[in-house]
Scaffold this motif. Structure first.
Motif, PDB file in Angstrom:
ATOM      1  N   UNK A 265      22.248-107.911 -14.319  1.00  0.00           N
ATOM      2  CA  UNK A 265      21.504-106.576 -14.746  1.00  0.00           C
ATOM      3  C   UNK A 265      22.206-106.121 -16.342  1.00  0.00           C
ATOM      4  N   UNK A 266      21.500-106.350 -17.329  1.00  0.00           N
ATOM      5  CA  UNK A 266      22.133-106.129 -18.613  1.00  0.00           C
ATOM      6  C   UNK A 266      22.623-104.828 -18.712  1.00  0.00           C
ATOM      7  N   UNK A 267      23.789-104.181 -19.403  1.00  0.00           N
ATOM      8  CA  UNK A 267      24.248-103.030 -19.515  1.00  0.00           C
ATOM      9  C   UNK A 267      23.159-102.095 -20.232  1.00  0.00           C
ATOM     10  N   UNK A 268      23.498-101.018 -20.329  1.00  0.00           N
ATOM     11  CA  UNK A 268      22.516 -99.947 -21.037  1.00  0.00           C
ATOM     12  C   UNK A 268      22.273-100.161 -22.370  1.00  0.00           C
TER      13      UNK A 268
ATOM     14  N   UNK B  33      23.854-105.065 -23.884  1.00  0.00           N
ATOM     15  CA  UNK B  33      24.993-105.951 -23.966  1.00  0.00           C
ATOM     16  C   UNK B  33      24.857-106.829 -22.675  1.00  0.00           C
ATOM     17  N   UNK B  34      25.693-107.935 -22.442  1.00  0.00           N
ATOM     18  CA  UNK B  34      25.906-108.520 -21.151  1.00  0.00           C
ATOM     19  C   UNK B  34      26.878-108.146 -20.413  1.00  0.00           C
ATOM     20  N   UNK B  35      26.974-108.326 -18.995  1.00  0.00           N
ATOM     21  CA  UNK B  35      28.158-108.092 -18.239  1.00  0.00           C
ATOM     22  C   UNK B  35      29.079-109.052 -18.149  1.00  0.00           C
TER      23      UNK B  35
END
Length: 385
Positions: free
Chosen positions: A240-243, A246-248
């Protein structure tokens, strides 16, 4: 009192020994069994019948025990994807057994559970393979309960399994001429604007799994050697991409391959390498965040999921007039292997190329093809002789 194994004994090697008194004289009795489970069951039955220290928990439900067993023994030893499969079985167990206490479980109750999963009488039926997987998960937890002395015996040991036949072999494989027509089609139309079709092309030439293809990065493609390195998978169910878009962290994006033997470097056609070269160039000029250099980013800037690639595959098959109801993306992997065997490649090589744990798995999957090839060899032998 002890359960033990006799060395160099093929017949009933497991023993259960206990002490008792007869007319004030201490004696010992030993019984022998084929398996450790039978010996442990005898021990549990002895302890129960004699009022011994059986660790029966009168409160814990079967569903709660399954969850406790799962998070004790499996959470650190299986992949996240496999863990979700065990968890799914846990949900099925909880929905059926509800508040049934572990100590109230019987062989008949367990068989009724299996029967209901095979066919609940309301139109919900499951294939034999699905039934076997659920039983395997539940059975492991029940065996653990018997080993712990929480129940008297393994009530799932002799369950009668069944289920529908599942998909026929025809839905798992394409015929050689169909495979060639599909290959020629994707070679003509795959391009960076049709990412899903490029994933289909990669599966055709590599036989890789969807997660392995989704996890491919620019660095995994060696254009000079015409190879693809497979050493990870994309975590489709968890990324799940960050809010902020950006990538985790990397460990949340990539997971291990199915087995250690799935890590491999394979030769592929220069046709595929040329296609991937164009894709890498297109990826590099896109104004999107791709810190891990993933190859197959779709419209959502994530690798395309199974629904997307299967839709593109069905579109291609329809265009070619190939009717294979139920044939999916994973079928390309099976067809890749069968096509190579059909063309005379060694089964050991095919097994390694597909990343199978051992050649026995390959033999099992392609039994139908190998039987047909054996028959042809028999006919040739008769003609020669």
């Amino acid at each position: 009192m002890a359960v033990f194994k006799r060395a160099n004994r093929k017949s009933k090697p497991w023993g259960f020994q206990y002490s008792y008194k007869a007319n004030g004289i201490s004696k010992q009795k030993t019984s022998f069994y084929k398996t450790r489970k039978e010996a442990k069951a005898a021990e549990a039955e002895y302890l129960t019948s004699t009022g011994g220290p059986v660790k029966i928990d009168p409160v814990i439900t079967f569903a709660d025990w399954y969850d406790k067993w799962l998070h004790t023994y499996k959470i650190r030893s299986v992949s996240e994807l496999t863990m979700t499969k065990y968890a799914t079985s846990g949900t099925i167990i909880r929905n059926y057994f509800k508040g049934l206490k572990l100590i109230d479980l019987t062989r008949m109750i367990y068989q009724q559970f299996i029967n209901n999963y095979i066919d609940d009488g309301y139109g919900h039926k499951h294939a034999r393979q699905s039934v076997q997987k659920l039983h395997s998960h539940a059975h492991q937890a029940i065996m653990a309960a018997a080993d712990e002395g929480l129940i008297r015996r393994d009530y799932a040991a002799h369950a009668e399994l069944g289920g529908t036949a599942g998909r026929s072999e025809d839905t798992k494989f394409l015929e050689a001429d169909q495979f060639e027509k599909l290959r020629d089609y994707v070679d003509q139309f795959a391009n960076p604007q049709r990412i899903a079709l490029m994933m289909v092309q990669t599966a055709i030439y590599s036989g890789a799994r969807l997660g392995e293809i989704g996890g491919l990065t620019w660095e995994d493609i060696d254009e000079k050697k015409s190879t693809i390195s497979i050493d990870k998978t994309f975590k489709y169910r968890f990324v799940i991409r960050n809010a902020d878009g950006s990538w985790p962290e990397r460990e949340k994006v990539f997971g291990p391959t199915k087995t250690p033997s799935s890590v491999r470097t394979i030769k592929v056609s220069p046709v595929l390498i040329a296609s991937l070269h164009k894709l890498i160039l297109a990826d590099r000029i896109k104004a999107i965040s791709n810190p891990y250099h993933l190859l197959f980013l779709g419209p959502t800037d994530l690798p395309i999921y199974s629904n997307g690639v299967n839709k593109e595959l069905r579109r291609a098959l329809k265009h070619l007039g190939i009717e294979r109801p139920g044939f999916g993306f994973h079928g390309l992997r099976h067809t890749h292997g069968s096509y190579l065997l059909y063309k005379g490649l060694d089964i050991q090589y095919v097994s390694h190329r597909l990343g199978h744990e051992n050649v026995g798995i390959t033999t099992k999957i392609y039994t139908h093809l190998l039987d047909a090839m054996t028959q042809k060899q028999d006919e040739k032998a008769l003609n020669v002789l």
